[in-house]
Design a protein around this motif. Structure first.
Motif, PDB file in Angstrom:
ATOM      1  N   LEU A  35       0.914  -1.202  -0.059  1.00  0.00           N
ATOM      2  CA  LEU A  35      -0.003  -0.209   0.085  1.00  0.00           C
ATOM      3  C   LEU A  35       0.895   1.241  -0.010  1.00  0.00           C
ATOM      4  N   THR A  36       0.498   2.183  -0.775  1.00  0.00           N
ATOM      5  CA  THR A  36       1.351   3.374  -0.951  1.00  0.00           C
ATOM      6  C   THR A  36       0.044   4.440  -1.033  1.00  0.00           C
ATOM      7  N   TYR A  37       0.914   5.675  -0.122  1.00  0.00           N
ATOM      8  CA  TYR A  37      -0.223   6.693   0.010  1.00  0.00           C
ATOM      9  C   TYR A  37       0.436   7.885  -0.215  1.00  0.00           C
ATOM     10  N   PHE A  38       0.208   8.972  -0.977  1.00  0.00           N
ATOM     11  CA  PHE A  38       0.628  10.159  -1.038  1.00  0.00           C
ATOM     12  C   PHE A  38      -0.416  11.465  -1.322  1.00  0.00           C
ATOM     13  N   ALA A  39      -0.017  12.486  -0.945  1.00  0.00           N
ATOM     14  CA  ALA A  39      -0.963  13.546  -1.201  1.00  0.00           C
ATOM     15  C   ALA A  39      -0.438  14.475  -2.245  1.00  0.00           C
ATOM     16  N   THR A  40      -1.478  14.953  -3.196  1.00  0.00           N
ATOM     17  CA  THR A  40      -0.950  16.145  -4.083  1.00  0.00           C
ATOM     18  C   THR A  40      -1.820  17.328  -3.269  1.00  0.00           C
ATOM     19  N   ASN A  41      -1.363  18.599  -4.022  1.00  0.00           N
ATOM     20  CA  ASN A  41      -2.301  19.704  -3.368  1.00  0.00           C
ATOM     21  C   ASN A  41      -3.739  19.714  -3.377  1.00  0.00           C
ATOM     22  N   ARG A  42      -4.287  18.512  -4.229  1.00  0.00           N
ATOM     23  CA  ARG A  42      -5.700  18.629  -4.434  1.00  0.00           C
ATOM     24  C   ARG A  42      -6.204  17.317  -4.026  1.00  0.00           C
ATOM     25  N   ALA A  43      -5.684  16.345  -3.804  1.00  0.00           N
ATOM     26  CA  ALA A  43      -6.106  14.902  -3.458  1.00  0.00           C
ATOM     27  C   ALA A  43      -5.180  14.136  -2.754  1.00  0.00           C
ATOM     28  N   LEU A  44      -5.799  12.997  -2.057  1.00  0.00           N
ATOM     29  CA  LEU A  44      -5.062  11.921  -1.465  1.00  0.00           C
ATOM     30  C   LEU A  44      -4.996  10.777  -2.545  1.00  0.00           C
ATOM     31  N   VAL A  45      -4.108  10.272  -2.765  1.00  0.00           N
ATOM     32  CA  VAL A  45      -3.960   9.118  -3.473  1.00  0.00           C
ATOM     33  C   VAL A  45      -3.263   7.700  -3.045  1.00  0.00           C
ATOM     34  N   VAL A  46      -4.095   6.418  -3.110  1.00  0.00           N
ATOM     35  CA  VAL A  46      -3.852   5.581  -2.506  1.00  0.00           C
ATOM     36  C   VAL A  46      -3.749   4.402  -3.540  1.00  0.00           C
TER      37      VAL A  46
END
Length: 118
Positions: free
Chosen positions: A45-56
């Motif tokens: 599982l990989t999580y990261f944030a952009t300036n407009r969203a959370l991506v999983v």
């Protein structure tokens, strides 16, 4: 972990619950795919944030060659209709869902995106 990061980014409680449901379903689908492969696999599982969203990202990564099945054991293939329903359920809870299945390698990736309000 995704809910913690989502909370820090400002996702509402309802958004966090929806993300948890989608993540659970994606992991369940990946585990079912691993059982069909008949080979050991790791779930990453990989999580990261952009300036407009959370991506999983949910990645199923085969770790070995296909193993022979024990006598009397058969491979159960995923019912396409159940798979479609599982994917539609995930789509109900996230803003973007992209399943990628590589049949030659057995690599499965589910990318889910939950947009931040505002």
């Amino acid at each position: 972990m995704a809910t913690t990061l989502g909370g820090q980014l400002g996702l509402s409680l309802m958004d966090l619950d929806e993300l948890a449901i989608a993540l659970t379903q994606a992991c369940d689908s990946a585990i079912a795919a691993a059982e069909d492969l008949g080979t050991p696999a790791d779930l990453k599982l990989t999580y990261f944030a952009t300036n407009r969203a959370l991506v999983v990202d949910v990645d199923l990564m085969p770790t070995g060659d296909a193993l022979p099945l024990p006598a009397g054991k058969h491979v159960t293939h995923i019912d396409p209709e159940l798979q479609r329903l599982a994917y539609e359920m995930i789509r109900c809870f996230v803003d973007d869902f992209r399943p990628v299945i590589e049949p030659r390698t057995g690599h499965v990736r589910f990318r889910m995106v939950k947009h931040l309000a505002g």
